[in-house]
Structure formats: structure tokens, C-alpha cells
Scaffold this active site. Structure first.
Site, PDB file in Angstrom:
ATOM      1  N   PRO A   1       0.610  -1.388   0.020  1.00  0.00           N
ATOM      2  CA  PRO A   1       0.030   0.090   0.148  1.00  0.00           C
ATOM      3  C   PRO A   1       0.832   1.191   0.120  1.00  0.00           C
ATOM      4  CG  PRO A   1      -0.965  -1.410   1.745  1.00  0.00           C
ATOM      5  CD  PRO A   1       0.400  -2.215   1.099  1.00  0.00           C
TER       6      PRO A   1
ATOM      7  N   HIS B   1      16.463  -1.260   8.763  1.00  0.00           N
ATOM      8  CA  HIS B   1      15.394  -0.584   9.734  1.00  0.00           C
ATOM      9  C   HIS B   1      14.399  -1.839  10.224  1.00  0.00           C
ATOM     10  CE1 HIS B   1      15.925   3.189   6.838  1.00  0.00           C
ATOM     11  NE2 HIS B   1      16.605   2.897   7.758  1.00  0.00           N
TER      12      HIS B   1
END
Ligand SMILES: [Zn+2]
Length: 377
Positions: A52, A145
């Protein structure tokens, strides 16, 4: 799409490549000169997977978060906020959780590099685990990350079982530690959190690379963004991205392949004579239906993608803040920089200037911006 350009004057001859082009990069690899390929990936590599896009009003992650009445959408990745209200994060996690998405052909290309014994290390900014899903061996991956691959209690740090995590995320429910009832959080790097120690343990591998491939990252998030600059000057660096980023394009052996990642990667695979193998591996992994969906989506989106990515880079840069933690004050700086978020309005030019001014230094600094939060751009 897949256009090769360079900011280096045409008269400047490359040192290792016969010319600044993908066929020349392919020749370099085929000649056996590239045995330690370091790959850097960012959000752009997962675009075709359909992860998304937080800017889209329909499916945008931030639009979903708006429904939760957050004052600042970024709060969802802030640890203090998470401690107060973990629910918005789990609503988002439901959208992003691994298993909902399938690797792109670019992910599978990295896996193919590993199969052929050429992948030295992959550093990814993405938290979507699609490199793992594509079959890249876990020991060759640094998730700079963090990722959804594991999770633990934020208080006692006890790991939480994968199957129970999956159940909770599928219902957007907040899991609690089985030992102390503390909040459970995936091992994703939030603001104010350290980057994984693995990143610092392995970033020297970028210095040892004999070829650097950069795929789909705006290179605005430090210290990740400094990795391409660790390699020796004469090491060829190839950028697959919608636009020129970081210092890529400033060295004689830099090749810029501007366009969507998958198109550029297909061109390189063709030049290497790996195209058929790559397409077959990809289809075997994701299935014909998903492969066709990605291809369909990519041709439809190619035009709008450029505008969208430009806007995204602009948005990311607006909240970007380069903050040198390790070299300020402390006599024994921690080897791990600390992620920090501060609202500032740095222009893109300022960012680029600061990056080019001292890339070796800036690798010591760190900032997390939108890029850590989403994998679709
Ligand atoms: Zn606990």
C-alpha cells in the site's frame, strides 16, 4: 523506462567498465570481476508487489490512520506513542504484514545473484521481508530498519511466538507478553530506537564490494544513504530508480538506469543472458496470476509512478533531519547511532548538499523518515 543517463561528462572515461551502460555492467559481471556484489534496496523495489502506498487516498496507509484520529501520522512509529496507544500501529501492521504480498522480479534477481555465488550482502530499508520471500538467504540480508520477521516484549524483551503474532495482526489486535504482559512490538526500528547492530557490524562489506547495485531507494535516510559512498571510487555503482539520488551518477563508473526497478533489472538480466531463468524463477515463486497482475499493474502505473515518486521524495525530504549523534560531545560514542525524529523543513537541495558535502561522515548519522514506515512508494 530503463533509460541510461549520467551526470559525468561524456569525455570522462570509466575506469572499470568499458562504458557507462548495462551491457558493460553485464560484461563486467560475466568477466568475473564482480564477485562481491553489494545490493541496496528501498521502497521502490516493492512497488509492483502492490504494497500500500500511504499517499493514495483509497488504500493509503495514512488515510487508514486518519480514521484513528492520530494528530501526527508519524506517531504510529513513535515508541512513546506506541506505549500509550499501540492500536494504530496494529491497524497498519495488518495492511503491511508479510504473506499478503509477493516478491517482484527485482527481488528474485537478488536471489539469483545469491544462487550464482555473487551476492556479498544485501542491505534493505524495507520491512516487508520480500527479499526473504524471494529466497535470498537470511545470512546475506541486513534489514537496516528491522522487519516483521521477529517480535518481542518492549519491557522484558522476551521474544513472542510467530504464530500468535500472526493471529493478532490478522485481527489488528495488540499482543501482550506471555511473561510480563508488556506490549509486543515487531523488531521494526521506530523513532528514537537504535538501528540493528547487524547494520553496523556489516556495513564494512560495502567498502569491500566490487559492484554496488542500488534499487528503488531515494537514499535520503541515514546512515543507510551513506552506504554507496563507502565503496572505493573506481567500483562500478548502478542505480535502478525513478530518478537520480544521492551521489550516484557523480563517479566515472556510475550507471544510472532511470525508470521502474523491474524494467531496469529485466534489461540487466537480458544483457547477462539470465532473463529466461529469472522470469521462470519468478513465475515459479509467485504463480502466473500474480506475475500477470504485477505486469499489468506496472504498465498501467508507469506514467503516474514518476509523478508520485517525485512527490513522495519531496514529502520525505520535508521531514528529513540529519542529526549527527555519534560525533557530538560523547568521548566514547556508541557504535550505534540513534534514530531521531524532529520536525524540520529541509529542502531537497539542502539535503543533497549535506549529503554530498560529507558522505563519509554522514554515514555516522541517522534519521528515520517515512521510508522506515512503508514499503510502497
Ligand atoms: Zn515481557
Amino acid at each position: 523506462m530503463g533509460q541510461e543517463v549520467s551526470a559525468v561528462p561524456e569525455t570522462t572515461k570509466p575506469e572499470n567498465l568499458s562504458e557507462r551502460s548495462l551491457p558493460a555492467v553485464a560484461d563486467y559481471i560475466k568477466s568475473g570481476k564482480a564477485r562481491k556484489v553489494v545490493v541496496l534496496t528501498g521502497a521502490g523495489i516493492s512497488t509492483a508487489a502492490g504494497i500500500p502506498d500511504f499517499r493514495s487516498p483509497e488504500t493509503g496507509l495514512y488515510a487508514n490512520l486518519a480514521a484513528l484520529e492520530l494528530e501526527e501520522p508519524e506517531d504510529v512509529f513513535s515508541l512513546p506513542f506506541f506505549k500509550e496507544n499501540p492500536k494504530p500501529f496494529y491497524v497498519l501492521a495488518k495492511d503491511l504484514y508479510p504473506g499478503k504480498f509477493h516478491p517482484t522480479i527485482s527481488h528474485v534477481f537478488i536471489s539469483l545473484l545469491a544462487t550464482k555465488g555473487l551476492l556479498y550482502q544485501l542491505f534493505t530499508q524495507n520491512i516487508d521481508c520480500l527479499e526473504r520471500a524471494a529466497g535470498v538467504p537470511a545470512d546475506l540480508i541486513v534489514e537496516a530498519h528491522g522487519s516483521f520477521a521477529s517480535q518481542r516484549c518492549i519491557d522484558c524483551k522476551t521474544p513472542y511466538p510467530d504464530d500468535k503474532m500472526r493471529e493478532h495482526v490478522s485481527r489488528a489486535e495488540v499482543p501482550h507478553c506471555e511473561k510480563c504482559n508488556g506490549l509486543v512490538k515487531p523488531d521494526i526500528v521506530f523513532f528514537h530506537e537504535n538501528l540493528p547492530s547487524l547494520f553496523f557490524d556489516r556495513r564494512h562489506m560495502a567498502e569491500e564490494a566490487d559492484l554496488i547495485l542500488v534499487l528503488g531507494t531515494s537514499l535520503t535516510v541515514h546512515p543507510f544513504a551513506g552506504l554507496p559512498d563507502l565503496a572505493p571510487f573506481e567500483v562500478p555503482r548502478v542505480l535502478f530508480n525513478m530518478e537520480r539520488v544521492g551521489s550516484l551518477g557523480s563517479q566515472p563508473d556510475d550507471v544510472l538506469v532511470l525508470g521502474d526497478c523491474d524494467t531496469g533489472v529485466r534489461q540487466l538480466a537480458s544483457a547477462l543472458g539470465w532473463r529466461e531463468e529469472l522470469e521462470a524463477e519468478w513465475r515459479k515463486l509467485v504463480g502466473d496470476e500474480e506475475a500477470d497482475r504485477q505486469l499489468e499493474g506496472s504498465s498501467k502505473r508507469q506514467v503516474e509512478l514518476h509523478d508520485e515518486v517525485s512527490q513522495l521524495v519531496h514529502d520525505v525530504d520535508k521531514v528529513l533531519h540529519v542529526h549527527d549523534v555519534s560525533s557530538s560531545g560523547s568521548s566514547s560514542p556508541s557504535p550505534e547511532a540513534v534514530a531521531e525524529k524532529e520536525p524540520i523543513a529541509a529542502t531537497q537541495q539542502e539535503v543533497q548538499q549535506s549529503e554530498s558535502a560529507s558522505v563519509k561522515e554522514s554515514v555516522e548519522t541517522t534519521t528515520l523518515t517515512e521510508e522506515v514506515k512503508v514499503s510502497g512508494a
